[in-house]
Design an enzyme around this catalytic site. Structure first.
Site, PDB file in Angstrom:
ATOM      1  N   ALA A  20      61.220  -7.236 -17.393  1.00  0.00           N
ATOM      2  CA  ALA A  20      62.102  -8.276 -17.931  1.00  0.00           C
ATOM      3  C   ALA A  20      62.231  -8.174 -19.447  1.00  0.00           C
ATOM      4  O   ALA A  20      61.326  -7.722 -20.141  1.00  0.00           O
ATOM      5  CB  ALA A  20      61.570  -9.651 -17.564  1.00  0.00           C
ATOM      6  N   GLY A  66      57.846  -6.226 -13.967  1.00  0.00           N
ATOM      7  CA  GLY A  66      58.587  -6.300 -12.709  1.00  0.00           C
ATOM      8  C   GLY A  66      58.954  -4.934 -12.164  1.00  0.00           C
ATOM      9  O   GLY A  66      59.037  -4.738 -10.946  1.00  0.00           O
ATOM     10  N   GLU A  69      56.013  -3.822 -10.331  1.00  0.00           N
ATOM     11  CA  GLU A  69      55.882  -4.581  -9.083  1.00  0.00           C
ATOM     12  C   GLU A  69      56.821  -4.022  -8.004  1.00  0.00           C
ATOM     13  O   GLU A  69      56.457  -3.992  -6.822  1.00  0.00           O
ATOM     14  CB  GLU A  69      56.127  -6.068  -9.344  1.00  0.00           C
ATOM     15  CG  GLU A  69      55.028  -6.636 -10.257  1.00  0.00           C
ATOM     16  CD  GLU A  69      54.936  -8.132 -10.253  1.00  0.00           C
ATOM     17  OE1 GLU A  69      54.334  -8.667  -9.317  1.00  0.00           O
ATOM     18  OE2 GLU A  69      55.458  -8.750 -11.197  1.00  0.00           O
ATOM     19  N   GLU A  89      52.765  -8.128 -19.199  1.00  0.00           N
ATOM     20  CA  GLU A  89      53.119  -9.535 -19.424  1.00  0.00           C
ATOM     21  C   GLU A  89      51.903 -10.416 -19.684  1.00  0.00           C
ATOM     22  O   GLU A  89      52.016 -11.464 -20.314  1.00  0.00           O
ATOM     23  CB  GLU A  89      53.966 -10.085 -18.270  1.00  0.00           C
ATOM     24  CG  GLU A  89      53.361  -9.965 -16.898  1.00  0.00           C
ATOM     25  CD  GLU A  89      53.769  -8.706 -16.144  1.00  0.00           C
ATOM     26  OE1 GLU A  89      54.052  -8.811 -14.946  1.00  0.00           O
ATOM     27  OE2 GLU A  89      53.779  -7.624 -16.741  1.00  0.00           O
TER      28      GLU A  89
END
Length: 139
Positions: A20, A66, A69, A89
């Site tokens: 992000a 992300g 992930e 993060e």
């Protein structure tokens, strides 16, 4: 018929996904996707993991946050020598929120996963391969 799915970074991109853009946090996403609802990263990762077709991530460059992930959700992961992986993060006080805190320990064990998750550090391709985060490396 589709027999497998391969996920890569964008066309001519140097990276798989850097995650992000924190500058976008808290901004309205009302015009993203027009009238259609935009799926959450969690639902995307769950769909990848539950796919009846094999999903392979072909990783080049960074797979962070992300992006990592998504990699963890896939069934098979192959990376080139430039690849780096991590959940940075946590360095700004955020917890990985799309299932990475469950998927990474399943892959490499709780103790090794906690080191990666809690430190926010990046792994290079050799470490990721040695730990079992990725299945193959292309050099």
């Amino acid at each position: 018929a589709v027999t497998a799915i391969v996920l890569t970074g964008g066309y001519k991109s140097k990276h798989f996904s850097a995650g992000a853009d924190i500058a976008e946090f808290g901004k309205s996403d009302s015009n993203v996707g027009g009238d259609e609802e935009v799926p959450s990263l969690t639902s995307i990762c769950n769909a990848i993991e539950q796919s009846t077709k094999p999903v392979v991530c072909a990783i080049r460059g960074v797979a962070l946050g992300g992006g990592f992930e998504i990699v963890l959700s896939s069934h098979y992961r192959v990376a080139d020598k430039s690849s780096k992986f991590g959940l940075p993060e946590v360095n700004i006080g955020l917890i990985p929120g799309a299932g990475g805190t469950q998927r990474l320990p399943r892959l490499i064990g709780v103790k090794r996963a906690c080191d990666i998750i809690l430190s926010g550090r990046m792994m290079n391709v050799k470490e990721a391969l040695d730990l079992g985060v990725i299945d193959a490396a292309v050099v």
